[in-house]
Design a protein around this motif. Structure first.
Motif, PDB file in Angstrom:
ATOM      1  N   ALA A   1      10.964   6.438   6.704  1.00  0.00           N
ATOM      2  CA  ALA A   1      11.502   7.268   5.617  1.00  0.00           C
ATOM      3  C   ALA A   1      10.465   7.444   4.512  1.00  0.00           C
ATOM      4  O   ALA A   1      10.312   8.548   3.959  1.00  0.00           O
ATOM      5  CB  ALA A   1      12.773   6.630   5.058  1.00  0.00           C
ATOM      6  N   ALA A   2       9.746   6.372   4.195  1.00  0.00           N
ATOM      7  CA  ALA A   2       8.702   6.478   3.170  1.00  0.00           C
ATOM      8  C   ALA A   2       7.599   7.425   3.617  1.00  0.00           C
ATOM      9  O   ALA A   2       7.094   8.227   2.819  1.00  0.00           O
ATOM     10  CB  ALA A   2       8.122   5.098   2.866  1.00  0.00           C
ATOM     11  N   THR A   3       7.243   7.374   4.877  1.00  0.00           N
ATOM     12  CA  THR A   3       6.192   8.253   5.404  1.00  0.00           C
ATOM     13  C   THR A   3       6.623   9.705   5.322  1.00  0.00           C
ATOM     14  O   THR A   3       5.855  10.575   4.882  1.00  0.00           O
ATOM     15  CB  THR A   3       5.863   7.875   6.861  1.00  0.00           C
ATOM     16  OG1 THR A   3       5.420   6.523   6.889  1.00  0.00           O
ATOM     17  CG2 THR A   3       4.794   8.779   7.434  1.00  0.00           C
TER      18      THR A   3
ATOM     19  N   TRP B 158       1.784   0.792   8.707  1.00  0.00           N
ATOM     20  CA  TRP B 158       2.204   1.055  10.087  1.00  0.00           C
ATOM     21  C   TRP B 158       1.499   0.105  11.059  1.00  0.00           C
ATOM     22  O   TRP B 158       2.099  -0.364  12.027  1.00  0.00           O
ATOM     23  CB  TRP B 158       1.945   2.506  10.484  1.00  0.00           C
ATOM     24  CG  TRP B 158       3.045   3.436  10.067  1.00  0.00           C
ATOM     25  CD1 TRP B 158       2.983   4.400   9.120  1.00  0.00           C
ATOM     26  CD2 TRP B 158       4.382   3.484  10.587  1.00  0.00           C
ATOM     27  NE1 TRP B 158       4.190   5.049   9.008  1.00  0.00           N
ATOM     28  CE2 TRP B 158       5.065   4.501   9.899  1.00  0.00           C
ATOM     29  CE3 TRP B 158       5.056   2.761  11.558  1.00  0.00           C
ATOM     30  CZ2 TRP B 158       6.396   4.808  10.163  1.00  0.00           C
ATOM     31  CZ3 TRP B 158       6.390   3.078  11.817  1.00  0.00           C
ATOM     32  CH2 TRP B 158       7.042   4.090  11.127  1.00  0.00           C
ATOM     33  N   THR B 159       0.251  -0.183  10.814  1.00  0.00           N
ATOM     34  CA  THR B 159      -0.494  -1.103  11.677  1.00  0.00           C
ATOM     35  C   THR B 159       0.092  -2.513  11.593  1.00  0.00           C
ATOM     36  O   THR B 159       0.275  -3.179  12.619  1.00  0.00           O
ATOM     37  CB  THR B 159      -1.982  -1.110  11.287  1.00  0.00           C
ATOM     38  OG1 THR B 159      -2.486   0.230  11.385  1.00  0.00           O
ATOM     39  CG2 THR B 159      -2.790  -2.022  12.180  1.00  0.00           C
ATOM     40  N   VAL B 160       0.378  -2.959  10.395  1.00  0.00           N
ATOM     41  CA  VAL B 160       0.966  -4.294  10.209  1.00  0.00           C
ATOM     42  C   VAL B 160       2.331  -4.355  10.879  1.00  0.00           C
ATOM     43  O   VAL B 160       2.646  -5.305  11.620  1.00  0.00           O
ATOM     44  CB  VAL B 160       1.064  -4.649   8.705  1.00  0.00           C
ATOM     45  CG1 VAL B 160       1.926  -5.878   8.483  1.00  0.00           C
ATOM     46  CG2 VAL B 160      -0.321  -4.838   8.116  1.00  0.00           C
ATOM     47  N   TRP B 161       3.165  -3.335  10.646  1.00  0.00           N
ATOM     48  CA  TRP B 161       4.498  -3.323  11.241  1.00  0.00           C
ATOM     49  C   TRP B 161       4.415  -3.303  12.772  1.00  0.00           C
ATOM     50  O   TRP B 161       5.136  -4.035  13.449  1.00  0.00           O
ATOM     51  CB  TRP B 161       5.299  -2.118  10.743  1.00  0.00           C
ATOM     52  CG  TRP B 161       6.670  -2.054  11.333  1.00  0.00           C
ATOM     53  CD1 TRP B 161       7.778  -2.741  10.938  1.00  0.00           C
ATOM     54  CD2 TRP B 161       7.069  -1.288  12.478  1.00  0.00           C
ATOM     55  NE1 TRP B 161       8.841  -2.447  11.750  1.00  0.00           N
ATOM     56  CE2 TRP B 161       8.431  -1.545  12.707  1.00  0.00           C
ATOM     57  CE3 TRP B 161       6.413  -0.408  13.316  1.00  0.00           C
ATOM     58  CZ2 TRP B 161       9.137  -0.957  13.744  1.00  0.00           C
ATOM     59  CZ3 TRP B 161       7.121   0.186  14.341  1.00  0.00           C
ATOM     60  CH2 TRP B 161       8.461  -0.093  14.551  1.00  0.00           C
ATOM     61  N   GLY B 162       3.541  -2.489  13.308  1.00  0.00           N
ATOM     62  CA  GLY B 162       3.393  -2.415  14.762  1.00  0.00           C
ATOM     63  C   GLY B 162       2.916  -3.724  15.352  1.00  0.00           C
ATOM     64  O   GLY B 162       3.391  -4.162  16.409  1.00  0.00           O
ATOM     65  N   SER B 163       1.980  -4.373  14.681  1.00  0.00           N
ATOM     66  CA  SER B 163       1.468  -5.664  15.164  1.00  0.00           C
ATOM     67  C   SER B 163       2.560  -6.726  15.143  1.00  0.00           C
ATOM     68  O   SER B 163       2.734  -7.475  16.118  1.00  0.00           O
ATOM     69  CB  SER B 163       0.289  -6.125  14.309  1.00  0.00           C
ATOM     70  OG  SER B 163      -0.741  -5.178  14.352  1.00  0.00           O
TER      71      SER B 163
ATOM     72  N   ALA C 173      -2.894   3.661   2.779  1.00  0.00           N
ATOM     73  CA  ALA C 173      -1.890   2.611   2.576  1.00  0.00           C
ATOM     74  C   ALA C 173      -0.808   2.677   3.658  1.00  0.00           C
ATOM     75  O   ALA C 173      -0.386   1.639   4.191  1.00  0.00           O
ATOM     76  CB  ALA C 173      -1.262   2.748   1.192  1.00  0.00           C
ATOM     77  N   LEU C 174      -0.371   3.892   4.003  1.00  0.00           N
ATOM     78  CA  LEU C 174       0.642   4.020   5.042  1.00  0.00           C
ATOM     79  C   LEU C 174       0.086   3.650   6.416  1.00  0.00           C
ATOM     80  O   LEU C 174       0.789   3.056   7.239  1.00  0.00           O
ATOM     81  CB  LEU C 174       1.208   5.440   5.065  1.00  0.00           C
ATOM     82  CG  LEU C 174       2.207   5.770   3.951  1.00  0.00           C
ATOM     83  CD1 LEU C 174       2.605   7.224   4.007  1.00  0.00           C
ATOM     84  CD2 LEU C 174       3.432   4.873   4.044  1.00  0.00           C
ATOM     85  N   LEU C 175      -1.159   4.003   6.668  1.00  0.00           N
ATOM     86  CA  LEU C 175      -1.778   3.608   7.941  1.00  0.00           C
ATOM     87  C   LEU C 175      -1.818   2.089   8.076  1.00  0.00           C
ATOM     88  O   LEU C 175      -1.531   1.536   9.149  1.00  0.00           O
ATOM     89  CB  LEU C 175      -3.185   4.180   8.048  1.00  0.00           C
ATOM     90  CG  LEU C 175      -3.287   5.668   8.351  1.00  0.00           C
ATOM     91  CD1 LEU C 175      -4.746   6.114   8.293  1.00  0.00           C
ATOM     92  CD2 LEU C 175      -2.692   5.979   9.694  1.00  0.00           C
ATOM     93  N   VAL C 176      -2.159   1.399   7.000  1.00  0.00           N
ATOM     94  CA  VAL C 176      -2.207  -0.063   7.018  1.00  0.00           C
ATOM     95  C   VAL C 176      -0.810  -0.638   7.245  1.00  0.00           C
ATOM     96  O   VAL C 176      -0.621  -1.544   8.065  1.00  0.00           O
ATOM     97  CB  VAL C 176      -2.830  -0.603   5.703  1.00  0.00           C
ATOM     98  CG1 VAL C 176      -2.629  -2.105   5.578  1.00  0.00           C
ATOM     99  CG2 VAL C 176      -4.298  -0.241   5.628  1.00  0.00           C
TER     100      VAL C 176
END
Length: 154
Positions: free
Chosen positions: A139-141, A98-103, A93-96
């Motif tokens: 912070a969540a990560t 981070w990917t969305v935020w980065g994109s 879930a965190l990987l997804v």
């Protein structure tokens, strides 16, 4: 008439070959040479290895032995490294997220850059607002990783 498909058994239930038995005997010999087995244990296990019919019967003979040439310190170091690696791995879930935020950040920066270059006037840097969800995600990560590390140590 169609041929009936028989499910393949687990690999451990398959029949072992003479070469497999010899390989296990060599591993047992290396363990004897390293002092991991007594001579009696070695004799018993080699006898069982050459009497084994399946891979499961062979694998159980070396299950408590490290690979030849590996010291106890190396085994401990490998286990500790694997544990550290598992602790660092992010949940899906965190990987997804981070990917969305980065994109979204990349797209916003590119649009802002194109507008700044073509407009040739001062432009409000709106992509800076993407730092807010990025900081919250960071912070969540950190929190999730701390909780996972704490649970593993219990």
């Amino acid at each position: 008439m169609p041929k009936e498909v028989v499910p393949r058994p687990d690999a451990e239930t398959l029949r072992a070959a003479d070469a497999d038995r010899h390989k296990i005997a060599d591993q047992l010999k290396a363990s004897l040479d390293e002092g991991r087995l007594s001579l009696d244990e070695y004799d018993d296990r080699v006898r069982q290895a050459y009497a084994a019919r399946t891979y499961a019967e062979l694998l159980i003979l070396v299950a408590d032995l490290p690979k030849p040439g590996v010291s106890a310190a190396e085994v401990s170091a490998r286990q500790a490294a694997e544990l550290r690696k598992a602790e660092r791995k992010l949940p899906m879930a965190l990987l997804v997220l981070w990917t969305v935020w980065g994109s979204l950040t990349a797209v916003n920066l590119m649009v802002w850059f194109i507008i700044v270059v073509t407009y040739r006037d001062d432009m409000y840097p709106w992509p800076v607002w993407l730092l807010v969800p990025g900081a919250a995600l960071g912070a969540a990560t950190v929190g999730v990783q701390a909780i996972r590390r704490q649970r593993r140590r219990r």
